[in-house]
Write a protein that holds these residues in place. Structure first.
Motif, mmCIF file in Angstrom:
data_model
loop_
_atom_site.group_PDB
_atom_site.id
_atom_site.type_symbol
_atom_site.label_atom_id
_atom_site.label_comp_id
_atom_site.label_asym_id
_atom_site.label_seq_id
_atom_site.Cartn_x
_atom_site.Cartn_y
_atom_site.Cartn_z
ATOM 1 N N GLU A 16 -58.909 26.494 42.708
ATOM 2 C CA GLU A 16 -59.967 24.603 42.725
ATOM 3 C C GLU A 16 -61.012 25.162 43.462
ATOM 4 O O GLU A 16 -60.724 25.762 44.345
ATOM 5 C CB GLU A 16 -58.610 24.350 43.302
ATOM 6 N N GLN A 17 -61.662 24.367 43.119
ATOM 7 C CA GLN A 17 -62.680 24.344 44.092
ATOM 8 C C GLN A 17 -63.319 23.010 44.726
ATOM 9 O O GLN A 17 -63.134 21.858 43.868
ATOM 10 C CB GLN A 17 -64.613 24.333 43.172
ATOM 11 N N ASN A 18 -63.650 22.434 45.145
ATOM 12 C CA ASN A 18 -64.578 21.473 46.419
ATOM 13 C C ASN A 18 -65.711 20.661 46.207
ATOM 14 O O ASN A 18 -66.586 21.762 46.349
ATOM 15 C CB ASN A 18 -63.908 20.909 47.543
ATOM 16 N N ASN A 19 -65.624 19.855 45.690
ATOM 17 C CA ASN A 19 -67.529 19.575 45.566
ATOM 18 C C ASN A 19 -67.891 18.269 45.352
ATOM 19 O O ASN A 19 -67.347 17.408 44.961
ATOM 20 C CB ASN A 19 -67.193 19.527 43.371
ATOM 21 N N ASN A 20 -69.001 17.687 46.142
ATOM 22 C CA ASN A 20 -68.903 16.807 46.874
ATOM 23 C C ASN A 20 -69.889 15.694 45.440
ATOM 24 O O ASN A 20 -71.570 16.083 45.359
ATOM 25 C CB ASN A 20 -70.142 16.703 48.060
ATOM 26 N N LEU A 21 -68.987 15.008 44.388
ATOM 27 C CA LEU A 21 -69.522 14.287 43.889
ATOM 28 C C LEU A 21 -70.772 12.530 44.378
ATOM 29 O O LEU A 21 -70.145 12.413 45.562
ATOM 30 C CB LEU A 21 -68.662 13.829 42.962
ATOM 31 N N LYS A 22 -71.073 12.321 43.049
ATOM 32 C CA LYS A 22 -71.699 10.751 43.917
ATOM 33 C C LYS A 22 -70.840 9.702 43.763
ATOM 34 O O LYS A 22 -71.311 8.552 44.436
ATOM 35 C CB LYS A 22 -72.494 10.789 42.433
ATOM 36 N N SER A 23 -69.773 9.484 42.624
ATOM 37 C CA SER A 23 -69.167 8.940 42.802
ATOM 38 C C SER A 23 -67.873 8.960 43.455
ATOM 39 O O SER A 23 -66.775 8.113 43.716
ATOM 40 C CB SER A 23 -68.976 8.509 41.024
ATOM 41 N N THR A 24 -67.247 10.367 43.913
ATOM 42 C CA THR A 24 -66.515 10.597 44.158
ATOM 43 C C THR A 24 -66.276 11.529 45.385
ATOM 44 O O THR A 24 -67.111 12.123 45.707
ATOM 45 C CB THR A 24 -65.153 10.989 43.286
ATOM 46 N N PRO A 25 -65.716 10.960 46.912
ATOM 47 C CA PRO A 25 -65.944 12.032 47.884
ATOM 48 C C PRO A 25 -65.390 13.277 47.324
ATOM 49 O O PRO A 25 -65.848 14.474 48.061
ATOM 50 C CB PRO A 25 -64.669 11.792 49.032
ATOM 51 N N GLU A 26 -64.550 14.332 47.108
ATOM 52 C CA GLU A 26 -63.448 15.225 46.964
ATOM 53 C C GLU A 26 -63.478 15.300 45.575
ATOM 54 O O GLU A 26 -62.343 14.467 45.349
ATOM 55 C CB GLU A 26 -62.875 15.441 47.959
ATOM 56 N N VAL A 27 -63.606 16.457 44.348
ATOM 57 C CA VAL A 27 -62.627 16.438 43.947
ATOM 58 C C VAL A 27 -62.083 17.618 43.325
ATOM 59 O O VAL A 27 -62.800 19.065 43.909
ATOM 60 C CB VAL A 27 -63.323 16.252 42.201
ATOM 61 N N LYS A 28 -60.615 18.375 43.435
ATOM 62 C CA LYS A 28 -60.300 19.859 43.150
ATOM 63 C C LYS A 28 -60.002 19.672 41.509
ATOM 64 O O LYS A 28 -59.200 18.732 40.853
ATOM 65 C CB LYS A 28 -59.290 20.197 43.862
ATOM 66 N N PHE A 29 -59.783 21.175 40.969
ATOM 67 C CA PHE A 29 -60.181 21.111 39.814
ATOM 68 C C PHE A 29 -59.464 22.500 39.666
ATOM 69 O O PHE A 29 -59.999 23.624 39.860
ATOM 70 C CB PHE A 29 -61.272 20.894 38.181
ATOM 71 N N LYS A 30 -58.621 22.788 38.651
ATOM 72 C CA LYS A 30 -58.607 23.992 37.750
ATOM 73 C C LYS A 30 -58.836 24.585 36.196
ATOM 74 O O LYS A 30 -59.872 23.468 35.627
ATOM 75 C CB LYS A 30 -56.818 24.445 37.234
ATOM 76 N N PRO A 31 -59.481 25.824 36.496
ATOM 77 C CA PRO A 31 -60.217 26.719 34.830
ATOM 78 C C PRO A 31 -59.528 25.514 34.055
ATOM 79 O O PRO A 31 -58.416 25.681 33.729
ATOM 80 C CB PRO A 31 -60.346 27.809 35.091
ATOM 81 N N PHE A 32 -59.920 25.403 32.741
ATOM 82 C CA PHE A 32 -59.731 25.227 31.772
ATOM 83 C C PHE A 32 -59.123 26.474 30.749
ATOM 84 O O PHE A 32 -59.371 27.469 31.307
ATOM 85 C CB PHE A 32 -60.685 24.208 30.714
ATOM 86 N N LEU A 33 -58.203 26.687 29.662
ATOM 87 C CA LEU A 33 -57.478 27.053 29.591
ATOM 88 C C LEU A 33 -58.063 27.064 27.612
ATOM 89 O O LEU A 33 -59.590 26.970 26.941
ATOM 90 C CB LEU A 33 -55.939 26.977 29.099
ATOM 91 N N VAL A 34 -57.703 28.279 27.423
ATOM 92 C CA VAL A 34 -58.467 28.928 25.395
ATOM 93 C C VAL A 34 -57.810 27.644 24.786
ATOM 94 O O VAL A 34 -58.521 27.180 23.995
ATOM 95 C CB VAL A 34 -57.278 29.984 25.055
#
Length: 221
Positions: A16-34
């Motif tokens: 999971e990674q944290n990214n400061n977006l312009k519309s949203t304070p913080e987003v966490k995600f997992k990698p996409f799959l096959v």
């Protein structure tokens, strides 16, 4: 807990990674799959913009851990999230073929996707002043709005329709007006009475709204 949820939890904890977006304070995600890569390939082969957009949305919905309403994110946030997903799922480098401007020879170029950032122009503003007391506050286009724009017929009022959809409200010294409270015919007349400098500022906002700084590090293979 199902095996799928166990799998998601395991990999999201690691990646999971944290990214400061312009519309949203913080987003966490997992990698996409096959299965997501296969969906992307099928969407690209369809050459249908609506299919491609819907596929991107579904993949991002599957991979985002944070509670985020995807439909409310701006197009540049959606693009940025997908680039980050691609970096963590496939790799930070992408090789593409670019034509030489002089000889048209195709060159293999390796792009470092991790260097792509959202550029905020110094003179950017989401508010266009019409006169001393009146102005328009804009919202950033969402991916569904872009899909709608692509399906619109290119009529004389096309740009006005895009401006209306991107408006958050019109204001003056006395009141704030919601775009939905006025008919399109009245908006067309309103925009038609603008002096040229105001029209130019409106169109410039629509055309140049926060784009990527597409100057990544690259090298020839």
């Amino acid at each position: 807990m199902s095996k799928e949820k166990d799998f998601d939890k395991k990999w999201s904890t690691i990646l999971e990674q944290n990214n400061n977006l312009k519309s949203t304070p913080e987003v966490k995600f997992k990698p996409f799959l096959v299965k997501h890569e296969k969906a992307l390939l099928l969407a690209a082969e369809s050459e249908n913009q609506e299919v491609i957009i819907d596929t991107l949305k579904e993949i991002i919905k599957d991979c985002i851990i944070t509670e985020v309403v995807i439909d409310k994110l701006s197009t540049f946030d959606i693009e940025y999230i997908f680039i980050q997903l691609r970096c963590k799922s496939v790799g930070e480098k992408s090789t593409v073929l670019l034509d030489c401007k002089e000889c048209k020879h195709k060159n293999k170029i390796t792009i470092d996707l991790s260097t792509i950032k959202i550029e905020i122009p110094k003179d950017h503003t989401d508010t266009i002043q019409i006169d001393e007391t009146c102005g328009i506050k804009f919202k950033y286009p969402t991916i569904d709005m872009v899909k709608k724009f692509q399906s619109m017929e290119n009529t004389d009022n096309y740009m006005f329709d895009v401006i209306i959809d991107c408006m958050e409200f019109l204001y003056d010294s006395k009141e704030i007006i919601n775009p939905a409270d006025i008919s399109k015919k009245e908006w067309y007349e309103f925009f038609g009475n603008f002096i040229r400098p105001v029209s130019v500022r409106l169109i410039k906002y629509i055309v140049t709204t926060w784009r990527y700084q597409r100057q990544p590090k690259w090298s020839k293979n």
